[in-house]
Design a protein around this motif. Sequence first.
Motif, mmCIF file in Angstrom:
data_model
loop_
_atom_site.group_PDB
_atom_site.id
_atom_site.type_symbol
_atom_site.label_atom_id
_atom_site.label_comp_id
_atom_site.label_asym_id
_atom_site.label_seq_id
_atom_site.Cartn_x
_atom_site.Cartn_y
_atom_site.Cartn_z
ATOM 1 N N PHE A 191 22.286 -6.847 20.283
ATOM 2 C CA PHE A 191 23.224 -5.247 20.199
ATOM 3 C C PHE A 191 21.769 -4.206 20.219
ATOM 4 C CE2 PHE A 191 24.474 -1.732 17.217
ATOM 5 C CZ PHE A 191 25.265 -2.158 18.538
ATOM 6 N N THR A 192 20.475 -5.103 19.479
ATOM 7 C CA THR A 192 19.777 -3.914 19.409
ATOM 8 C C THR A 192 19.025 -4.055 20.724
ATOM 9 O OG1 THR A 192 19.077 -4.584 17.634
ATOM 10 C CG2 THR A 192 17.095 -3.660 18.953
ATOM 11 N N LEU A 193 19.247 -4.778 22.211
ATOM 12 C CA LEU A 193 18.232 -4.701 23.378
ATOM 13 C C LEU A 193 19.191 -4.431 24.052
ATOM 14 C CD1 LEU A 193 17.256 -7.976 23.337
ATOM 15 C CD2 LEU A 193 16.008 -6.035 23.317
ATOM 16 N N ILE A 194 20.882 -4.553 23.843
ATOM 17 C CA ILE A 194 22.299 -3.517 24.549
ATOM 18 C C ILE A 194 21.335 -2.198 24.918
ATOM 19 C CG2 ILE A 194 24.139 -3.383 25.829
ATOM 20 C CD1 ILE A 194 24.521 -6.830 24.742
ATOM 21 N N VAL B 242 19.896 -10.978 28.890
ATOM 22 C CA VAL B 242 20.576 -12.293 29.160
ATOM 23 C C VAL B 242 19.264 -13.259 28.995
ATOM 24 C CG1 VAL B 242 21.906 -14.658 30.213
ATOM 25 C CG2 VAL B 242 22.571 -11.678 30.047
ATOM 26 N N PHE B 243 17.791 -12.593 30.126
ATOM 27 C CA PHE B 243 17.117 -13.285 30.686
ATOM 28 C C PHE B 243 15.986 -13.788 28.760
ATOM 29 C CE2 PHE B 243 13.083 -14.219 31.936
ATOM 30 C CZ PHE B 243 13.152 -15.369 32.269
ATOM 31 N N VAL B 244 16.170 -12.630 28.646
ATOM 32 C CA VAL B 244 14.984 -12.022 28.156
ATOM 33 C C VAL B 244 15.522 -12.863 26.114
ATOM 34 C CG1 VAL B 244 13.965 -11.337 25.098
ATOM 35 C CG2 VAL B 244 13.862 -10.510 28.325
ATOM 36 N N LEU B 245 17.388 -13.192 25.919
ATOM 37 C CA LEU B 245 17.778 -14.579 24.616
ATOM 38 C C LEU B 245 17.899 -15.961 25.293
ATOM 39 C CD1 LEU B 245 20.517 -12.402 24.438
ATOM 40 C CD2 LEU B 245 18.737 -12.525 22.340
ATOM 41 N N LEU B 246 17.308 -15.886 26.655
ATOM 42 C CA LEU B 246 17.593 -17.910 26.533
ATOM 43 C C LEU B 246 16.181 -18.016 26.388
ATOM 44 C CD1 LEU B 246 20.441 -17.643 30.149
ATOM 45 C CD2 LEU B 246 20.190 -18.356 28.027
ATOM 46 N N PHE B 247 15.384 -17.449 27.477
ATOM 47 C CA PHE B 247 13.830 -17.881 27.323
ATOM 48 C C PHE B 247 13.160 -17.625 24.928
ATOM 49 C CE2 PHE B 247 9.551 -16.234 26.111
ATOM 50 C CZ PHE B 247 8.833 -17.201 26.720
ATOM 51 N N SER B 248 14.249 -16.729 24.716
ATOM 52 C CA SER B 248 13.820 -16.749 23.021
ATOM 53 C C SER B 248 14.444 -18.272 22.757
ATOM 54 C CB SER B 248 14.175 -15.942 22.646
ATOM 55 O OG SER B 248 15.512 -15.408 22.580
ATOM 56 N N MET B 249 15.462 -18.749 22.914
ATOM 57 C CA MET B 249 15.835 -20.023 22.794
ATOM 58 C C MET B 249 15.041 -21.081 22.976
ATOM 59 S SD MET B 249 20.637 -19.246 23.733
ATOM 60 C CE MET B 249 20.869 -18.279 22.862
ATOM 61 N N LEU B 250 14.588 -21.083 24.163
ATOM 62 C CA LEU B 250 13.195 -21.854 24.551
ATOM 63 C C LEU B 250 12.723 -22.488 23.501
ATOM 64 C CD1 LEU B 250 13.236 -24.170 26.206
ATOM 65 C CD2 LEU B 250 11.939 -22.651 27.953
ATOM 66 N N PHE B 251 12.234 -20.702 23.558
ATOM 67 C CA PHE B 251 10.561 -20.442 22.750
ATOM 68 C C PHE B 251 10.682 -21.423 21.616
ATOM 69 C CE2 PHE B 251 7.769 -18.248 20.141
ATOM 70 C CZ PHE B 251 6.388 -18.418 20.884
ATOM 71 N N LEU C 158 20.682 -5.253 32.303
ATOM 72 C CA LEU C 158 21.896 -6.321 31.169
ATOM 73 C C LEU C 158 21.072 -7.769 31.322
ATOM 74 C CD1 LEU C 158 24.968 -4.249 31.313
ATOM 75 C CD2 LEU C 158 23.487 -4.370 29.453
ATOM 76 N N GLN C 159 20.989 -7.873 32.487
ATOM 77 C CA GLN C 159 20.231 -9.377 33.450
ATOM 78 C C GLN C 159 19.255 -9.249 32.050
ATOM 79 O OE1 GLN C 159 20.719 -8.668 36.978
ATOM 80 N NE2 GLN C 159 22.922 -9.537 37.413
#
Length: 288
Positions: free
Chosen positions: A68-71, A24-33, A20-21
């Motif tokens: 939701f998809t990733l979770i 969060v990391f993937v979503l934060l990285f995607s925002m930056l990317f 689950l962590q």
Amino acid sequence: MTKNSNNTVPKQVLQKRFLLQSVVFVLLFSMLFMSLYQPSFAYSTTWFGFRTMKQAGVTALFYIVAAFTLIISKLLLYRHSRYNDVTVRMILIWHIAEFIAIATEYYLFSVYFKLGSVDIPRLLIRIPLCVALILAIPYTIIWLYAQYKAKKEELELFKITHKREIMESDHRLIKFRDSQGKHKMTLSENSILYIESQDNYVQIFYDLEGKLSSYLLRCSTQRIEEDLAGTTIERCRRSFLVNTTKIVRYGKEHGHLTITLDHPSNKTITVTPAYYRAILTQLDGRTL
């Protein structure tokens, strides 16, 4: 797990908390990317942003759907890992399935909401590349971190199991087995501080040359209690077992019994009422 070390998945990768962590990391990285990617390609393939109310709303909605998809994906992977072996190949297939799902969602959002100029041919080329990078980079970092943690545990385990001073100073040794009954590690009873249950894993915390170290073992709490039968290690709450010889202080705090362990980390654990008697019986007669 398979015996081939090249096909072994680091056990940290399959922990529910770690999975689950990673979302969060993937979503934060995607925002930056995406914030860096978007200015380079205008709106031909990207509509990510918060310039207008509609754009902000669609961006937020997309992230909710992607999260939701990733979770769901991670929870399914975790559930599968509880009853089956998971290989590197299976992890790769799982990630490819996530890539297909999110790329499809991005494409559908792009076509349906029509933010900016929608160039279908360019979308079909750039979206897979963009989503692949967004997932591949953080997943590579996560994988390397998990391998680092696993190697660090192995090194610390090697030190403690091959340190003659420990073996000679404390003849009471505890052998820990995994869920399949295989011997995984041996620790002196005196070095163990506490054990925390985490889903279908237990994390054993022990002292290594004054430092709080830990080892993650795949097994049930019932299995670990079998290995600890007859020792001074008692359950103090549903998810914790503690070495009662390491307790240096206890008392009531906010209506709950708390115990503090004899270690520079000053670990404090709350004891639930169901285990008061067992802990206090072990402490009876000791001078704290």
